[in-house]
Write an enzyme that holds these catalytic residues in place. Structure first.
Site, PDB file in Angstrom:
ATOM      1  N   HIS A   1       2.770 -46.687 -19.104  1.00  0.00           N
ATOM      2  CA  HIS A   1       2.743 -45.942 -20.372  1.00  0.00           C
ATOM      3  C   HIS A   1       2.524 -44.455 -20.117  1.00  0.00           C
ATOM      4  O   HIS A   1       1.851 -44.065 -19.149  1.00  0.00           O
ATOM      5  CB  HIS A   1       1.663 -46.487 -21.310  1.00  0.00           C
TER       6      HIS A   1
ATOM      7  N   ASP B   1       1.628 -42.492 -22.968  1.00  0.00           N
ATOM      8  CA  ASP B   1       0.710 -42.013 -23.996  1.00  0.00           C
ATOM      9  C   ASP B   1      -0.698 -41.935 -23.424  1.00  0.00           C
ATOM     10  O   ASP B   1      -1.050 -42.654 -22.478  1.00  0.00           O
ATOM     11  CB  ASP B   1       0.756 -42.893 -25.241  1.00  0.00           C
TER      12      ASP B   1
ATOM     13  N   ASP C   1      -4.771 -42.240 -15.928  1.00  0.00           N
ATOM     14  CA  ASP C   1      -4.378 -43.304 -16.857  1.00  0.00           C
ATOM     15  C   ASP C   1      -3.304 -42.801 -17.816  1.00  0.00           C
ATOM     16  O   ASP C   1      -3.610 -42.338 -18.899  1.00  0.00           O
ATOM     17  CB  ASP C   1      -5.613 -43.770 -17.631  1.00  0.00           C
TER      18      ASP C   1
ATOM     19  N   GLU D   1       0.479 -47.745 -25.419  1.00  0.00           N
ATOM     20  CA  GLU D   1      -0.507 -48.625 -24.778  1.00  0.00           C
ATOM     21  C   GLU D   1      -1.920 -48.301 -25.234  1.00  0.00           C
ATOM     22  O   GLU D   1      -2.748 -49.180 -25.395  1.00  0.00           O
ATOM     23  CB  GLU D   1      -0.397 -48.504 -23.255  1.00  0.00           C
ATOM     24  N   GLU D   2      -2.182 -47.015 -25.460  1.00  0.00           N
ATOM     25  CA  GLU D   2      -3.530 -46.595 -25.846  1.00  0.00           C
ATOM     26  C   GLU D   2      -3.772 -46.761 -27.349  1.00  0.00           C
ATOM     27  O   GLU D   2      -4.902 -46.597 -27.805  1.00  0.00           O
ATOM     28  CB  GLU D   2      -3.761 -45.126 -25.463  1.00  0.00           C
TER      29      GLU D   2
ATOM     30  N   GLU E   1      -1.094 -49.603 -13.828  1.00  0.00           N
ATOM     31  CA  GLU E   1      -2.407 -49.172 -14.306  1.00  0.00           C
ATOM     32  C   GLU E   1      -3.347 -48.894 -13.131  1.00  0.00           C
ATOM     33  O   GLU E   1      -3.239 -49.520 -12.069  1.00  0.00           O
ATOM     34  CB  GLU E   1      -3.037 -50.264 -15.185  1.00  0.00           C
TER      35      GLU E   1
ATOM     36  N   HIS F   1     -10.034 -41.577 -19.177  1.00  0.00           N
ATOM     37  CA  HIS F   1     -10.564 -41.375 -20.523  1.00  0.00           C
ATOM     38  C   HIS F   1     -11.741 -40.402 -20.557  1.00  0.00           C
ATOM     39  O   HIS F   1     -12.320 -40.184 -21.624  1.00  0.00           O
ATOM     40  CB  HIS F   1     -10.979 -42.706 -21.180  1.00  0.00           C
TER      41      HIS F   1
END
Length: 385
Positions: A74, A76, A107, A140-141, A169, A358
């Site tokens: 992903h 995003d 990520d 995905e997020e 990931e 994150h």
């Protein structure tokens, strides 16, 4: 012999992707960039947008080929939080002391850059007898309803298929190469509401207090031993995450009370079996107290396992060759889009060290990016050998 000039620079591609402000659900230019790079390398690219979410499907080789290896990831990212807390521009991809900083650095824009770069170099330098597929989402997020799920729905309609899939990931806790994910726990959340009768706290007999009833329920749930673990999973867990009345007064018995319970479960259970168990407990407390208890349920995904075999062996060989470590096969962590891919084909996850994902000042070690690209390249070579 490979032409070094023709190598795709995964570090530069990671930086280009970080500079795309693709905070869910914004595409931010990330998939436009990837489509241009992949198309130039001979990939047939299709945008599979749905529900305001941008997704990209790229295939090199003939559709429906007998052999097809896929990557999933992903572009995003989560919001940056407070800009003033970052020492570097969160969308600047700035480099300092061996690190590249930016939202999505770990990520997982680096992972996407690495498998895209590895795929481009592989099909350009050693065209395989088969198909290489990249399924990349922008959801995905977020709610993940219109991301990888949309790609898989479209693939089913169009007759597109992956034999095996690697999700990029971040999987390594502290050192590059120490862990791959061969499965994930399931996740489900109960939102309970207990309904009573409001009244004055000095006259409790005239009211019907929902607080003790709901407290009794969450205490019973928190005390449950769901299981003792299975062959590939740790014991399932249940956590009470909120307990609220929203009552600002100390002399009023509230009419309602709410609580939230999150369960991470292994392959000893399904969401259906756990729902039956939890609702039976709620019904018992309701019967004992005379308080009406209702719930709303959200299931993020079922537990799954890809049994160790061909795919995990290929990943392990490639990781050991590049890092000197044999990765542990794990099912730890939260959910990922592998929970959707597992309905399509066998899937394993392997990627970078994820310690800063994150977080403020999210960053990726610059030396790990070419290392991950090399691992993905080895896996492709092994699969098509």
């Amino acid at each position: 012999m490979k032409d070094a000039v023709a190598e795709t620079d995964a570090v530069a591609l990671t930086a280009d992707l970080i500079r795309c402000p693709s905070v869910t659900p914004e595409e931010g230019g990330a998939l436009v960039l990837l489509e241009a790079r992949l198309s130039a390398a001979g990939f047939a690219c299709t945008r599979v947008d749905r529900g305001g979410i941008a997704n990209l499907y790229a295939r090199w080789g003939d559709k429906g080929h007998a052999r097809s290896f896929g990557f999933n990831g992903h572009t995003d990212v989560v919001p940056i939080g407070a800009r003033e807390d970052w020492q570097f521009d969160p969308f600047g991809a700035e480099q300092a002391e061996g690190w590249m900083y930016g939202r999505g650095a770990v990520d997982m824009k680096s992972g996407v850059a690495c498998f895209a770069a590895a795929a481009i170099d592989f099909v350009t330098q050693t065209p395989p007898d088969g198909a290489v597929i990249l399924a990349i989402t922008g959801d995905e997020e977020g709610d993940a309803r219109d991301g990888t799920v949309a790609l898989l729905d479209w693939m089913a309609t169009e007759g597109e298929a992956m034999d095996l899939c690697l999700v990029g990931e971040p999987t390594c806790p502290t050192e590059m190469g120490e862990m791959m994910k061969i499965g994930r726990r399931g996740s489900m959340t109960f939102y309970f509401e207990a309904e009573g009768v409001q009244g004055h706290s000095a006259y409790p007999h005239r009211a019907k207090n929902p607080v003790p009833a709901l407290a009794r329920l969450v205490d019973r749930l928190a005390a449950l031993e769901l299981d003792q673990g299975t062959a590939h999973f740790d014991p399932s867990t249940l956590a009470v995450t909120t307990f609220d009345t929203g009552n600002p007064a100390n002399n009023v018995i509230p009419a309602t009370c709410r609580a939230t319970v999150n369960i991470r479960f292994n392959d000893a259970h399904s969401s259906a079996s756990l729902t039956e168990m939890i609702r039976a407990e709620a019904a018992a407390v309701a019967a004992e107290t005379g308080i009406k208890i209702t719930d709303r349920l959200s299931v993020s995904g079922e537990s799954f396992i890809t049994e160790p075999g061909r795919l995990s062996d290929m990943v392990a060989r490639a990781v050991e060759a590049e890092t000197g470590r044999v990765p542990e096969m794990s099912t730890s962590g939260g959910t990922s889009d592998a929970r959707f891919v597992q309905h399509h084909c066998p899937v394993v996850e392997f990627g970078l060290v994820g310690q800063s994902m994150h977080q403020v000042d999210e960053r990726v070690a610059l030396d790990q990016i070419p290392q991950l690209k090399a691992i993905y390249g080895r896996i492709l070579a092994d699969y098509f050998a």
